[in-house]
Every structure is written in structure tokens, then in C-alpha cells.
Design an enzyme around this catalytic site. Structure first.
Site, PDB file in Angstrom:
ATOM      1  N   GLU A  17       0.859  -1.194   0.000  1.00  6.41           N
ATOM      2  CA  GLU A  17       0.000   0.000   0.000  1.00  6.41           C
ATOM      3  C   GLU A  17       0.895   1.244   0.000  1.00  6.41           C
ATOM      4  OE1 GLU A  17      -3.551   0.428   2.640  1.00  6.41           O
ATOM      5  OE2 GLU A  17      -2.460   2.173   3.370  1.00  6.41           O
ATOM      6  N   THR A  48      -3.997   4.782  -1.425  1.00  8.74           N
ATOM      7  CA  THR A  48      -5.033   5.316  -0.524  1.00  8.74           C
ATOM      8  C   THR A  48      -5.712   6.553  -1.127  1.00  8.74           C
ATOM      9  OG1 THR A  48      -3.560   6.731   0.721  1.00  8.74           O
ATOM     10  CG2 THR A  48      -3.786   4.475   1.511  1.00  8.74           C
ATOM     11  N   HIS A  78      -8.065   2.976  -3.731  1.00  4.52           N
ATOM     12  CA  HIS A  78      -9.000   3.074  -2.608  1.00  4.52           C
ATOM     13  C   HIS A  78     -10.039   4.145  -2.959  1.00  4.52           C
ATOM     14  CE1 HIS A  78      -5.946   1.513   0.620  1.00  4.52           C
ATOM     15  NE2 HIS A  78      -5.731   0.956  -0.559  1.00  4.52           N
ATOM     16  N   ARG A 108     -15.866   3.040   3.633  1.00  5.77           N
ATOM     17  CA  ARG A 108     -16.756   4.104   4.104  1.00  5.77           C
ATOM     18  C   ARG A 108     -15.953   5.386   4.324  1.00  5.77           C
ATOM     19  NH1 ARG A 108     -18.814   4.328  10.152  1.00  5.77           N
ATOM     20  NH2 ARG A 108     -16.674   5.083  10.247  1.00  5.77           N
ATOM     21  N   GLY A 109     -14.745   5.263   4.942  1.00  6.29           N
ATOM     22  CA  GLY A 109     -13.988   6.443   5.354  1.00  6.29           C
ATOM     23  C   GLY A 109     -14.328   6.786   6.797  1.00  6.29           C
ATOM     24  N   TYR A 144     -11.255  -5.865  10.155  1.00  8.97           N
ATOM     25  CA  TYR A 144     -10.623  -5.408  11.400  1.00  8.97           C
ATOM     26  C   TYR A 144     -10.418  -6.567  12.373  1.00  8.97           C
ATOM     27  CZ  TYR A 144     -11.842  -1.104   9.182  1.00  8.97           C
ATOM     28  OH  TYR A 144     -11.923  -0.101   8.239  1.00  8.97           O
ATOM     29  N   LYS A 164     -21.076  -6.857   3.783  1.00  2.00           N
ATOM     30  CA  LYS A 164     -20.207  -6.234   2.764  1.00  2.00           C
ATOM     31  C   LYS A 164     -19.821  -7.267   1.699  1.00  2.00           C
ATOM     32  CE  LYS A 164     -16.395  -4.269   4.482  1.00  2.00           C
ATOM     33  NZ  LYS A 164     -15.681  -3.170   5.144  1.00  2.00           N
ATOM     34  N   GLN A 175      -6.946  -4.379   8.650  1.00  2.00           N
ATOM     35  CA  GLN A 175      -6.307  -3.304   9.396  1.00  2.00           C
ATOM     36  C   GLN A 175      -4.996  -3.855   9.955  1.00  2.00           C
ATOM     37  OE1 GLN A 175      -5.540  -0.380  10.030  1.00  2.00           O
ATOM     38  NE2 GLN A 175      -7.459   0.412  10.849  1.00  2.00           N
ATOM     39  N   GLN A 211       5.299   7.012  15.056  1.00  2.00           N
ATOM     40  CA  GLN A 211       4.347   6.172  14.303  1.00  2.00           C
ATOM     41  C   GLN A 211       3.515   5.290  15.247  1.00  2.00           C
ATOM     42  OE1 GLN A 211       6.784   3.873  11.716  1.00  2.00           O
ATOM     43  NE2 GLN A 211       5.042   3.027  10.629  1.00  2.00           N
TER      44      GLN A 211
HETATM   45  P1  FAD Z   1     -17.677  -0.107   6.991  1.00  5.22           P
HETATM   46  O1  FAD Z   1     -17.423  -1.449   6.439  1.00  5.22           O
HETATM   47  O2  FAD Z   1     -18.843   0.655   6.474  1.00  5.22           O
HETATM   48  O3  FAD Z   1     -17.797  -0.238   8.578  1.00  5.22           O
HETATM   49  C1  FAD Z   1     -17.799   0.929   9.399  1.00  5.22           C
HETATM   50  C2  FAD Z   1     -18.533   0.629  10.714  1.00  5.22           C
HETATM   51  O4  FAD Z   1     -19.921   0.478  10.429  1.00  5.22           O
HETATM   52  C3  FAD Z   1     -18.096  -0.674  11.393  1.00  5.22           C
HETATM   53  O5  FAD Z   1     -18.149  -0.467  12.775  1.00  5.22           O
HETATM   54  C4  FAD Z   1     -19.146  -1.685  10.940  1.00  5.22           C
HETATM   55  O6  FAD Z   1     -19.309  -2.727  11.882  1.00  5.22           O
HETATM   56  C5  FAD Z   1     -20.394  -0.805  10.841  1.00  5.22           C
HETATM   57  N1  FAD Z   1     -21.327  -1.259   9.801  1.00  5.22           N
HETATM   58  C6  FAD Z   1     -21.027  -1.659   8.537  1.00  5.22           C
HETATM   59  N2  FAD Z   1     -22.135  -1.987   7.865  1.00  5.22           N
HETATM   60  C7  FAD Z   1     -23.201  -1.783   8.702  1.00  5.22           C
HETATM   61  C8  FAD Z   1     -24.611  -1.923   8.581  1.00  5.22           C
HETATM   62  N3  FAD Z   1     -25.154  -2.349   7.441  1.00  5.22           N
HETATM   63  N4  FAD Z   1     -25.374  -1.607   9.659  1.00  5.22           N
HETATM   64  C9  FAD Z   1     -24.827  -1.165  10.820  1.00  5.22           C
HETATM   65  N5  FAD Z   1     -23.477  -1.017  10.981  1.00  5.22           N
HETATM   66  C10 FAD Z   1     -22.681  -1.307   9.940  1.00  5.22           C
HETATM   67  N6  FAD Z   1      -9.614   5.560   4.995  1.00  5.22           N
HETATM   68  C11 FAD Z   1      -9.479   6.548   4.075  1.00  5.22           C
HETATM   69  O7  FAD Z   1     -10.007   7.652   4.270  1.00  5.22           O
HETATM   70  N7  FAD Z   1      -8.761   6.361   2.912  1.00  5.22           N
HETATM   71  C12 FAD Z   1      -8.162   5.172   2.636  1.00  5.22           C
HETATM   72  O8  FAD Z   1      -7.535   5.020   1.587  1.00  5.22           O
HETATM   73  C13 FAD Z   1      -8.271   4.094   3.582  1.00  5.22           C
HETATM   74  N8  FAD Z   1      -7.710   2.890   3.340  1.00  5.22           N
HETATM   75  C14 FAD Z   1      -7.898   1.848   4.234  1.00  5.22           C
HETATM   76  C15 FAD Z   1      -7.362   0.587   3.944  1.00  5.22           C
HETATM   77  C16 FAD Z   1      -7.543  -0.483   4.817  1.00  5.22           C
HETATM   78  C17 FAD Z   1      -6.972  -1.835   4.477  1.00  5.22           C
HETATM   79  C18 FAD Z   1      -8.266  -0.278   6.037  1.00  5.22           C
HETATM   80  C19 FAD Z   1      -8.434  -1.422   7.008  1.00  5.22           C
HETATM   81  C20 FAD Z   1      -8.795   0.966   6.337  1.00  5.22           C
HETATM   82  C21 FAD Z   1      -8.637   2.054   5.448  1.00  5.22           C
HETATM   83  N9  FAD Z   1      -9.174   3.314   5.692  1.00  5.22           N
HETATM   84  C22 FAD Z   1      -9.029   4.338   4.772  1.00  5.22           C
HETATM   85  C23 FAD Z   1      -9.869   3.583   6.965  1.00  5.22           C
HETATM   86  C24 FAD Z   1     -11.392   3.348   6.879  1.00  5.22           C
HETATM   87  O9  FAD Z   1     -11.980   4.307   6.027  1.00  5.22           O
HETATM   88  C25 FAD Z   1     -11.960   3.466   8.300  1.00  5.22           C
HETATM   89  O10 FAD Z   1     -11.504   2.411   9.097  1.00  5.22           O
HETATM   90  C26 FAD Z   1     -13.483   3.643   8.408  1.00  5.22           C
HETATM   91  O11 FAD Z   1     -13.764   4.041   9.752  1.00  5.22           O
HETATM   92  C27 FAD Z   1     -14.301   2.383   8.137  1.00  5.22           C
HETATM   93  O12 FAD Z   1     -14.291   2.062   6.819  1.00  5.22           O
HETATM   94  P2  FAD Z   1     -14.914   0.655   6.311  1.00  5.22           P
HETATM   95  O13 FAD Z   1     -14.858   0.679   4.868  1.00  5.22           O
HETATM   96  O14 FAD Z   1     -14.308  -0.484   7.030  1.00  5.22           O
HETATM   97  O15 FAD Z   1     -16.440   0.866   6.835  1.00  5.22           O
END
Ligand code: FAD
Length: 286
Positions: A17, A48, A78, A108-109, A144, A164, A175, A211
């Protein structure tokens, strides 16, 4: 090439990444980093995305395009959705298609309490479904091992992760974590829940003291005693700390590969020196 076709070939997938340079730094600075990373022959490189991207800012798409078209390495862009409209996502899909980028990590972000949310997409699963309905992309998702910071517990988080995957996520990237047992426990629960897509383990080599605190406060990763002791011992010796961080990451990866993990996703922090040290130590084992 679509990321899903990299799995199931009897080899551990090894991916990187990178993140775009800051706004004040020319985009070209990342290209020399990528040229060095290419020498390590990763299976794919993901880029990202800033949570509040605008359609005019195509930085992530452009970097993914450089990886795909100039370096000939599979790339993944991403894409976050919490502050995005459907229209902006459609624009992104068109920009990626135009650049021959076939893989998207749908996210989601993070939510910023000071910013009003848009509600075109609530969760990454909504974005995943939307991408699948509007293009021929491979879609990856985030997961996660120690539970997403907002989820009540692992049961809820894995339930949501399954939604998802059902929405179209074909591969998951985890993560960062420092405790492999946390990953194994999560992996087992995901499989029991019927999540059967490949899950890559996210490994972040910690190479400086700043870090550590930043990462832990942001993502809630636990610090095993072995890790904390090493970091403490070398906190005032930058070179030793870097080498200890690399050794710890290699140790984690060797254990993961020995336990049959499907892929290692290395958070390179745009540092080819560290990526090379790790890659050289583990490439014969992949
Ligand atoms: P989701 O999968 O939507 O989950 C978010 C929360 O909502 C979780 O607690 C989940 O349990 C809950 N949830 C999901 N679906 C539902 C539902 N249907 N009903 C109720 N609750 C639900 N961030 C950036 O801004 N840019 C990046 O490039 C970036 N890259 C990343 C790469 C990796 C490998 C990882 C692990 C994270 C990255 N992130 C990035 C961070 C990420 O955006 C955050 O961790 C964010 O808070 C959650 O994103 P997600 O896509 O996992 O969300």
C-alpha cells in the site's frame, strides 16, 4: 488483472500500500518510490484516497494508473464514500476505467464529527453494491482483526462484514495488527460466519517512535508485551528502532505464512528501503 485471480494459486499473495504525497508536494515524488517498489515484484499495489476527494483531484487515480500502465503491476485504487455523492463515485469509476484500473478498495472512510455527512452512502457495503451495479470492477473491502473502533463487539462487526461480502466484496484487506493471535481468532470467526473470500493480513512495520502512538490511537491495535518492550528499549536509537521494527514485521509475516495466510498486505509508508528489507527476508517463503 483483477485481484481475485491472484488467489488460489498455491502462493501467498504479497501486496503493498502507498499513499499520495501531500498537496504541497508534486505527485512525481511518489513515482520514484514506485519505481523502487516495482523491483520487489509485488502482486499488486494499492493507493489510498483522501476522505474528502473532489472530482477535479484525480491523484489516487493517476498514481494507480502509473502503477498499472507504466510499471505493469496490478493496481487498486481506494475509494471512500461517507463524504461522497453517487455522482462523484460515477465520475471516479469513469476515471478509473479510462485509466485501465480494474480494482477498487471500497471504504466508508472515517467520520469527522465536525463535517456534515452526506447520506448517499451509509456504509462501505452500499458503495460496494453501487460499484458492482455500475461497472466491471473487482471490489475489495477492509476488515478489522481487533474489531472496528465503532462496532459494539466482534459479533456485530463480523455480521456487518458479511453484509459487505454479500454486497459484492471479493477480497478483504485487514487493518494493521501486531498480535498474530488476534488475526487468527478473527479469521476463524469470519470463516465460521460464512465469509469465504480471501483475507489478506495487513502488516505495518513500525520504524519510528512517533508512528506507534499515532497508529494505536487511530486504529486501536493492541501492543503485545514483546513488541512494547522492543520499542521501549530502542526509542532513543532511531537506527536500532528501525531495524527492530523491520525484524518484528518479518517475524509476524513468517508466522502468518507458516500458518497458511492467503496474503500479506504491507503498509509500506512509501518507504522502499523498509519494503526491500522485508521483501528480501521473506520472498523465498511466499
Ligand atoms: P464499513 O465497512 O462501512 O464499517 C464501518 C462501521 O460500520 C463498522 O463499525 C461496521 O461494523 C459498521 N457497519 C457496517 N455496515 C453496517 C450496517 N449495514 N449496519 C450497521 N453497521 C454497519 N480511509 C481513508 O479515508 N482512505 C483510505 O484510503 C483508507 N484505506 C484503508 C485501507 C484499509 C486496508 C483499512 C483497514 C482501512 C482504510 N481506511 C481508509 C480507513 C477506513 O476508512 C476506516 O476504518 C473507516 O472508519 C471504516 O471504513 P470501512 O470501509 O471499514 O467501513
Amino acid at each position: 488483472m483483477k485481484i481475485s485471480s491472484l488467489f488460489g494459486k498455491g502462493k501467498t499473495v504479497f501486496s503493498f500500500e502507498v499513499f499520495p504525497p501531500k498537496n504541497t508536494t508534486p505527485i512525481e515524488t511518489i513515482y520514484s518510490t514506485l519505481d523502487e517498489l516495482k523491483e520487489l515484484s509485488p502482486d499488486f499495489i494499492s493507493v489510498t484516497y483522501g476522505a474528502r476527494g473532489t472530482s477535479a483531484d484525480t491523484t489516487t487515480c493517476d498514481i494507480a494508473s502509473y502503477i498499472q500502465n507504466k510499471l505493469g503491476i496490478t493496481s487498486a485504487a481506494h475509494l471512500t464514500c461517507v463524504y461522497s455523492t453517487k455522482e462523484l463515485v460515477l465520475t471516479r469509476l469513469a476515471q478509473l476505467k479510462e485509466r485501465n484500473v480494474e480494482n477498487i478498495l471500497a471504504l466508508r472512510g472515517d467520520i469527522n464529527p465536525e463535517m456534515p455527512r452526506l447520506h448517499d452512502f451509509e456504509y462501505a457495503s452500499d458503495l460496494t453494491r453501487f460499484i458492482k451495479e455500475n461497472g466491471d470492477f473487482h471490489v475489495s473491502g477492509a476488515c478489522y482483526p481487533e474489531c472496528h473502533i465503532e462496532a459494539v463487539d466482534m459479533v456485530e462487526d463480523i455480521h456487518n462484514l458479511k453484509l459487505k461480502v454479500e454486497a459484492g466484496a471479493e477480497h478483504l484487506m485487514s487493518q494493521l495488527f501486531f498480535d498474530n493471535d488476534a488475526f487468527y481468532s478473527f479469521y476463524e470467526k469470519a470463516r465460521i460466519a460464512g465469509i469465504n473470500v480471501p483475507i489478506e493480513a495487513g502488516i505495518m512495520p513500525v520504524v519510528n517512535a512517533k508512528q506507534i502512538q499515532r497508529m494505536v490511537s487511530m486504529c486501536g491495535a493492541s501492543l503485545p508485551a514483546k513488541f512494547a518492550k522492543t520499542m521501549q528499549r530502542y526509542e532513543n536509537n532511531p537506527e536500532a528502532l528501525r531495524d527492530a521494527g523491520i525484524a518484528y514485521a518479518v517475524d509476524q509475516i513468517v508466522d502468518l505464512i507458516s500458518n497458511g495466510v492467503e496474503g500479506i498486505h504491507l503498509y509500506t509508508m512509501n518507504n522502499p528501503y523498509v519494503a526491500k528489507k522485508i521483501s528480501d527476508s521473506i520472498k523465498s517463503m511466499l
